[in-house]
Write a protein that holds these residues in place. Structure first.
Motif, PDB file in Angstrom:
ATOM      1  N   ALA A  56       0.984  -1.163  -0.014  1.00 26.48           N
ATOM      2  CA  ALA A  56       0.010   0.035   0.075  1.00 26.48           C
ATOM      3  C   ALA A  56       0.948   1.189  -0.091  1.00 26.48           C
ATOM      4  O   ALA A  56       0.480   2.162  -0.802  1.00 26.48           O
ATOM      5  CB  ALA A  56      -0.884  -0.138   1.211  1.00 26.48           C
ATOM      6  N   ASP A 114      -9.692  -4.823  -5.589  1.00 30.23           N
ATOM      7  CA  ASP A 114      -9.059  -3.451  -4.792  1.00 30.23           C
ATOM      8  C   ASP A 114     -10.249  -2.459  -4.822  1.00 30.23           C
ATOM      9  O   ASP A 114     -10.994  -2.081  -5.822  1.00 30.23           O
ATOM     10  CB  ASP A 114      -7.941  -3.085  -5.502  1.00 30.23           C
ATOM     11  CG  ASP A 114      -6.857  -4.274  -5.499  1.00 30.23           C
ATOM     12  OD1 ASP A 114      -6.344  -4.191  -4.307  1.00 30.23           O
ATOM     13  OD2 ASP A 114      -6.588  -4.822  -6.341  1.00 30.23           O
ATOM     14  N   ARG A 173      -4.468   1.102  -5.958  1.00 35.70           N
ATOM     15  CA  ARG A 173      -4.008  -0.182  -5.700  1.00 35.70           C
ATOM     16  C   ARG A 173      -4.223  -1.011  -6.921  1.00 35.70           C
ATOM     17  O   ARG A 173      -3.234  -1.959  -7.308  1.00 35.70           O
ATOM     18  CB  ARG A 173      -4.662  -0.967  -4.411  1.00 35.70           C
ATOM     19  CG  ARG A 173      -4.788   0.199  -3.181  1.00 35.70           C
ATOM     20  CD  ARG A 173      -3.586  -0.012  -2.187  1.00 35.70           C
ATOM     21  NE  ARG A 173      -3.485   0.812  -1.332  1.00 35.70           N
ATOM     22  CZ  ARG A 173      -4.093   0.775  -0.191  1.00 35.70           C
ATOM     23  NH1 ARG A 173      -4.847  -0.450  -0.031  1.00 35.70           N
ATOM     24  NH2 ARG A 173      -4.069   1.346   0.935  1.00 35.70           N
TER      25      ARG A 173
END
Length: 250
Positions: free
Chosen positions: A67, A230, A235
């Motif tokens: 992340a 996601d 992402r």
């Protein structure tokens, strides 16, 4: 033992692009290769982060690191560096729909647009791609699945001045054709039936448009791309950049 994807020579090509390398600011990251392999495993299998094999390390730590790198644009830096080898004499533009899992919905509104929309097939994201004459991804963008194809073409082309641009008739718009004329690029795009004057089409060059379709088939072998899980487009875009970079390495 989990099957790995990167050979030594492949990792060496990207090692100097990653945070924590020798001579860079911050803490050294001796396990960068293991971490990249872990993210590639997730991308290839489409598994939950919790199902990451223990030999890669603690799944939550790897997820949080992924992340952070996604937010910092690290995966896009790696992709852009490898895509710098693209040959822009001929380019091909198209899009593909990616169905979104129900878990992909529900991102906080404060996070902004997440490139999710409802098309005929349900909740989905559209990947707009520009590939070079060898069928390798050079640039891409994401929109909701309901978005049209042609509005993404000019942003994808940007400052490029290719010799020719091939696309299907969904891209036959006055704005795009005028731009290609301005940069002296051949428009290998079939004319819409509603056009009063039909442009000549180089059928031989148009047949090569299957290169972009073949790229989509190739990248969707990574299950995390074939289905979007996601919530954040940041992402999902990171996964697209990573898998496209991997294809450049093969």
């Amino acid at each position: 033992m989990v099957r790995r994807l990167l050979r030594d020579d492949q990792y060496e090509r990207i090692a100097q692009l990653l945070p924590g390398r020798a001579g860079s600011r911050g803490r050294p990251a001796a396990d960068n290769r293991e971490f990249v392999e872990a993210v590639l495993w997730i991308a290839r299998t489409g598994s939950l982060w919790r199902d990451l094999p223990e030999e890669f390390g603690y799944w939550n730590s790897i997820y949080k690191r992924f992340a952070r790198w996604s937010k910092a644009g690290i995966w896009h830096v790696v992709f852009a560096a490898l895509a710098g080898d693209a040959d822009f004499e001929e380019v091909f533009i198209d899009s593909t729909i990616v169905r979104a899992h129900q878990h992909a919905a529900g991102a906080p509104k404060k996070k902004g647009d997440q490139a999710l929309g409802r098309s005929r097939g349900g909740l989905s994201t559209k990947i707009h791609a520009l590939v070079d004459g060898l069928g390798m991804l050079a640039k891409f963008s994401l929109t909701g699945g309901q978005a049209g194809d042609s509005p993404a073409a000019l942003p994808l082309l940007g400052e490029l001045r290719p010799g020719s641009v091939a696309a299907d008739k969904a891209y036959d718009t006055d704005a795009l054709i005028a731009h290609l004329h301005t940069i002296e690029a051949q428009a290998v795009i079939p004319s819409r039936a509603s056009r009063r004057e039909q442009r000549p089409l180089d059928e031989h060059m148009y047949r090569s448009r299957n290169l972009v379709e073949r790229f989509f088939a190739r990248i969707k072998q990574f299950r995390r791309i074939a289905t979007r899980y996601d919530k954040l487009s940041e992402r999902f875009s990171a996964f697209v950049a990573l898998t496209a970079a991997f294809i450049w390495l093969v």
